[in-house]
Design a protein around this motif. Sequence first.
Motif, PDB file in Angstrom:
ATOM      1  N   SER A  43      27.044  -2.488  54.852  1.00  0.00           N
ATOM      2  CA  SER A  43      27.364  -1.516  55.913  1.00  0.00           C
ATOM      3  C   SER A  43      26.098  -1.018  56.597  1.00  0.00           C
ATOM      4  O   SER A  43      26.080  -0.804  57.814  1.00  0.00           O
ATOM      5  N   LYS A  97      31.946 -16.920  57.395  1.00  0.00           N
ATOM      6  CA  LYS A  97      33.233 -16.203  57.419  1.00  0.00           C
ATOM      7  C   LYS A  97      33.417 -15.580  58.795  1.00  0.00           C
ATOM      8  O   LYS A  97      32.554 -14.851  59.272  1.00  0.00           O
ATOM      9  N   ASN A 116      35.821 -13.462  59.320  1.00  0.00           N
ATOM     10  CA  ASN A 116      36.319 -12.103  59.079  1.00  0.00           C
ATOM     11  C   ASN A 116      35.388 -11.425  58.094  1.00  0.00           C
ATOM     12  O   ASN A 116      35.143 -11.957  57.005  1.00  0.00           O
ATOM     13  N   GLU A 135      35.040  -8.491  55.615  1.00  0.00           N
ATOM     14  CA  GLU A 135      35.841  -7.448  54.978  1.00  0.00           C
ATOM     15  C   GLU A 135      35.010  -6.702  53.948  1.00  0.00           C
ATOM     16  O   GLU A 135      34.303  -7.322  53.164  1.00  0.00           O
ATOM     17  N   ILE A 136      35.133  -5.427  54.004  1.00  0.00           N
ATOM     18  CA  ILE A 136      34.468  -4.613  52.969  1.00  0.00           C
ATOM     19  C   ILE A 136      35.586  -3.995  52.145  1.00  0.00           C
ATOM     20  O   ILE A 136      36.322  -3.133  52.619  1.00  0.00           O
ATOM     21  N   ASN A 137      35.712  -4.475  50.939  1.00  0.00           N
ATOM     22  CA  ASN A 137      36.841  -4.096  50.103  1.00  0.00           C
ATOM     23  C   ASN A 137      36.341  -3.517  48.782  1.00  0.00           C
ATOM     24  O   ASN A 137      35.737  -4.205  47.975  1.00  0.00           O
TER      25      ASN A 137
END
Lengths: 197, 272
Positions: free
Chosen positions: A10, A79, A81, A83-85
């Motif tokens: 982030s 990738k 996409n 995604e931060i999961n």
Amino acid sequence: MNFKEAAKISAYLSKDYAEKIFRLIMAYQDISASEAASRLGIHIRTVQDFLETMAAYDIIKKKEVSEKKRPYYRYSIMKKNIEINIDLEKEFSELTNNPSDFLIKEARDTGAKFSMARNGEYFSTVTIWIGEGRKSKERKISLTTAQGYFLYFLPFPDAQPLSVDEIMDKANINEMNKSEILDIVDELYNMKVIDKV
Amino acid sequence: MRHKQKPDLDIKGILPPITSVLIFIFVFILWGPYVAFNTLGSIILLYAIFIFIAFYRTRHIWTLVSVIYMLTFSSLLYAMAPHLTIGYEPYFPPHVKILIVCTVLLFWWLIYLNFTRKLKWRGRDILELAAYHVEQAEGSFTERPLPTSKVNVTKHELDDFAHYFQKKLLGLVYWEDSRVVFMPLKFKNEYLALYNPNYNYHEKTWVAINYNGNVSVNFSKKDYLDYWEDLAFDALCNSLSDVIIDFLQLYIEGKEVRIIDKLDSMKINVFT
């Protein structure tokens, strides 16, 4: 993904050049760090750090090439996409699985000051002075209602210690507040306001 | 019997009369007896107003005797003033002589009321009673309230007892939304409590009973250090709570005279 990894990604994604670099990666088959840096007018080290980090988290793939004297890397998208999961329950599993089979009471001579809530039936804040003499600093913790009720029933230094469950029972606190109770007990234990027996 | 509390050597209680006398002497020297007596009469009148405020707050009937004494004394001073001239023997008309007699009689009545503890704030007695069976224990003090027990009492009974508590000068009572706070008041501490509109009773020693019957206690550091020794704090708080609950039960049973008997048995000096 854990909190640290998410925070690192982030941090890079929040840079103002992140979007521009990704636009280049999407537009080009592959691109080197120096090509991207010269195209965008950014320092090569900055672009290199960014691309290496994204590669480390498999968002971008890198390929070593040896066209000139020194081998270097070319980067392409892996990738499409991002995604931060973060699984918070798994991440903070110790909150619900924390053992609470110890007895507690207020520590002696802590100097901690407990301030009452308006209705006078629980505490709203606890103030602890950290350090000695002139260098001591005030640390004020605002308590939730459940925490305030819990600490109101905390045994005195010379009283019989009680378990967390016993105090919660006395204070009529719902079981679902237990994790926040354990959190404040832990914090106050670390600050030597509470003794564990 | 050695008391657990230190004797009260504070001169707060005699500061007002000392100040009044000093002002009187100062004014007398500068402006003579007429102005001095009128000034002292005004000071005494001011005291009468303050004492009346105390009566209004507590409804303690014997405080009215103090008020009447102050008013009589003030009237006497005003009445005497015109008849006093340096170098001449004073001649007082009959109404002044009547005022002198009334003042002297009221003065002796006040002395009697003092010695029979009728004008005494009983906070010290209550704290002595609370500490009676409590043992010594070092380092157990903490500055926060303790929930102690639960009593079976109606709101009406609690309010009634609260009025009694104030009326007998056991202390002051503060009514909050969901509870009644009983604050034992020591003699010489009443000035700030009665006349300071920003008095923060939350930091003093009190016992609170909420309308659900839950009892909690707070002990101020000042009152705790007023004991000769460090007492087991948990036991002391529970004991204070038990004292007030005991008084409440005696009141409900119509045995309020036993409350005064228990306090008198502590044999605290009437001037402390």
